[in-house]
Each structure stands twice: as structure tokens, then as C-alpha cells.
Design a protein around this motif. Structure first.
Motif, PDB file in Angstrom:
ATOM      1  N   ARG A 110      -3.073  -5.967   0.279  1.00 44.50           N
ATOM      2  CA  ARG A 110      -2.720  -5.472  -1.130  1.00 44.50           C
ATOM      3  C   ARG A 110      -2.395  -7.417  -1.958  1.00 44.50           C
ATOM      4  NH1 ARG A 110       2.284  -3.764  -1.365  1.00 44.50           N
ATOM      5  NH2 ARG A 110       3.485  -4.848   0.461  1.00 44.50           N
ATOM      6  N   ARG A 136      -2.449   2.401  -1.182  1.00 43.01           N
ATOM      7  CA  ARG A 136      -1.306   2.938  -0.388  1.00 43.01           C
ATOM      8  C   ARG A 136      -2.465   4.062   0.360  1.00 43.01           C
ATOM      9  NH1 ARG A 136       4.207   4.096  -1.076  1.00 43.01           N
ATOM     10  NH2 ARG A 136       4.928   3.248  -2.995  1.00 43.01           N
ATOM     11  N   ASP A 168      -0.406  -1.730  -4.834  1.00 39.10           N
ATOM     12  CA  ASP A 168       1.000  -1.469  -4.398  1.00 39.10           C
ATOM     13  C   ASP A 168      -0.313   0.343  -4.021  1.00 39.10           C
ATOM     14  OD1 ASP A 168       3.166  -1.877  -5.612  1.00 39.10           O
ATOM     15  OD2 ASP A 168       3.356  -0.799  -7.001  1.00 39.10           O
ATOM     16  N   ASN A 226       2.032   5.730   1.959  1.00 38.10           N
ATOM     17  CA  ASN A 226       1.997   4.510   3.009  1.00 38.10           C
ATOM     18  C   ASN A 226       1.255   3.236   3.359  1.00 38.10           C
ATOM     19  OD1 ASN A 226       4.455   6.482   4.397  1.00 38.10           O
ATOM     20  ND2 ASN A 226       2.519   6.408   5.861  1.00 38.10           N
ATOM     21  N   LEU A 227       2.213   1.999   2.171  1.00 38.66           N
ATOM     22  CA  LEU A 227       2.159   1.236   1.427  1.00 38.66           C
ATOM     23  C   LEU A 227       0.904   0.889   2.453  1.00 38.66           C
ATOM     24  CD1 LEU A 227       5.227  -0.537  -0.248  1.00 38.66           C
ATOM     25  CD2 LEU A 227       3.052   0.426  -1.578  1.00 38.66           C
TER      26      LEU A 227
END
Length: 202
Positions: free
Chosen positions: A80, A68, A66, A73-74
Motif C-alpha cells: 500500500r 484491500r 487504503d 482486509n487491508l
């Protein structure tokens, strides 16, 4: 006969047997993903439309962190996706928890893949026919390109399956799926680490 009764019997018996035989593997990946996902959790639960567009929560192994950026923001999917997550995705191990969905009756082993709830109002009347049967862990579209084909092609294949559902078609899908998993074919789209969002038919 097969569509109404025998298919469900096969779903229950095969998924229960698979869970018993592969329980050790599921536990192993729970442990690996616990550390690889950096606190993001092991399971990915998300509402998806099933048969007759009834909403249920699909269960998958989580293959991304997760993480960011500085604005909260991701990060992009490709950034990821962890190394173990990439392996889990490429070997389709991330789909194993959906055997629980099959036992519950939310899904079938074979059928159109359950997509996002927000896509429901974007389907044409013909495309929406994919919800006339239970969604599956694998399906006809996965045998013909998986994430490497366009949305329009995928929906045509889904509807073809609805119209031609049979024991022999399901056996063919299982055999082709096993082959594709072993060869790790068509995991990604041609432009993304995952399939691009469906934005409608316009």
C-alpha cells in the motif's frame, strides 16, 4: 530552566518559523498525495499518548493507500506504500504536519516519539517513564537507529533522554537528525516496510 521554560519557547518559535518557510512544500505534497493515495486522504490522524500519557491526535502525511484484498482486509504495508509515499517517508516529509502538534503543545520538536495508545499497558514501569516529557518529532532513539533497532533498545534510549534532557543534547539530536534525513538512514526495520508492532516485554 531549559526543561521548564526555554525548551517550550524554542518549540513555538522554531515550529512557527518552519511552517511559514515550508508552507509551499507542505501544499505541494498535499497535492501530490491527494492523487497518489487514490482517495484515501492526505492526512493521517491517530490518537497517541503524550506527556503524562494524555491522549492527543498526531498529524502526519498519509503515505499509504487504503487498498484491500478480496476479503476486505487491508493489503500489507509494503503493497500500500506508494512511490510518492515512500519518498515522503524516506525524507521524513511525512513528519512536517506535526509542527502543528508542536504549536498546540501536544508535542515538542525533540522527545521520545509518540507511539500507539494500545502499547500503554504493555510498558514496564521504567519504559513508561518516556511519558514524563512531551513526545517529539525526533528524539534520542531516532539518532541511534530509528526503526532499525529493537523496541527494548528504543525504550532505553527514550528513558536516557528523559534523564539527560538539556539544550546541548537537543542540539546534538537536531544535527544528527538532519544528517540521518539527508542520508535517509534507518527508515525501515530489518524485516518490515514499517516498524513491527510492540507486543510487550515477554
Amino acid at each position: 530552566m531549559y526543561r521548564k521554560f526555554f525548551k517550550r519557547f524554542l518549540d513555538i518559535s522554531v515550529s512557527l518559523t518552519a511552517l511559514l518557510l515550508l508552507g509551499w512544500l507542505i501544499v505541494l505534497f498535499i497535492l501530490l498525495l491527494h492523487f497518489a493515495n487514490k482517495g484515501a486522504g492526505v492526512f493521517f490522524l491517530q490518537p497517541r499518548p503524550g506527556k503524562d500519557a494524555k491522549i492527543f491526535k498526531v498529524i502526519k502525511f498519509k503515505t499509504m493507500t487504503d487498498e484491500r484484498d478480496g476479503n476486505g482486509n487491508l493489503l500489507p504495508d509494503a503493497d500500500r506504500l506508494t512511490k510518492i509515499g515512500r519518498f515522503v517517508r524516506s525524507t521524513s516529509v511525512d513528519e512536517l504536519p506535526q509542527l502543528v502538534n508542536v504549536l498546540k503543545g501536544d508535542m515538542s520538536l525533540i522527545g521520545p516519539r509518540p507511539l500507539l495508545v494500545q502499547y500503554l499497558p504493555l510498558y514496564s514501569k521504567e519504559q513508561a517513564r518516556r511519558h514524563e516529557v512531551r513526545p517529539g518529532i525526533t528524539g534520542w532513539a531516532q539518532c541511534h537507529g530509528r526503526n532499525a533497532i529493537s523496541w527494548q533498545e528504543k525504550f532505553k534510549l527514550d528513558v536516557w533522554y528523559v534523564d539527560h534532557l538539556s539544550f546541548l543534547v537537543d542540539i546534538k539530536i537536531i544535527l544528527v537528525t538532519l544528517k540521518n534525513v539527508l542520508l535517509r538512514k534507518d527508515i525501515n526495520s530489518v524485516t518490515s516496510a514499517t516498524m513491527e508492532p510492540f507486543k510487550g516485554n515477554n
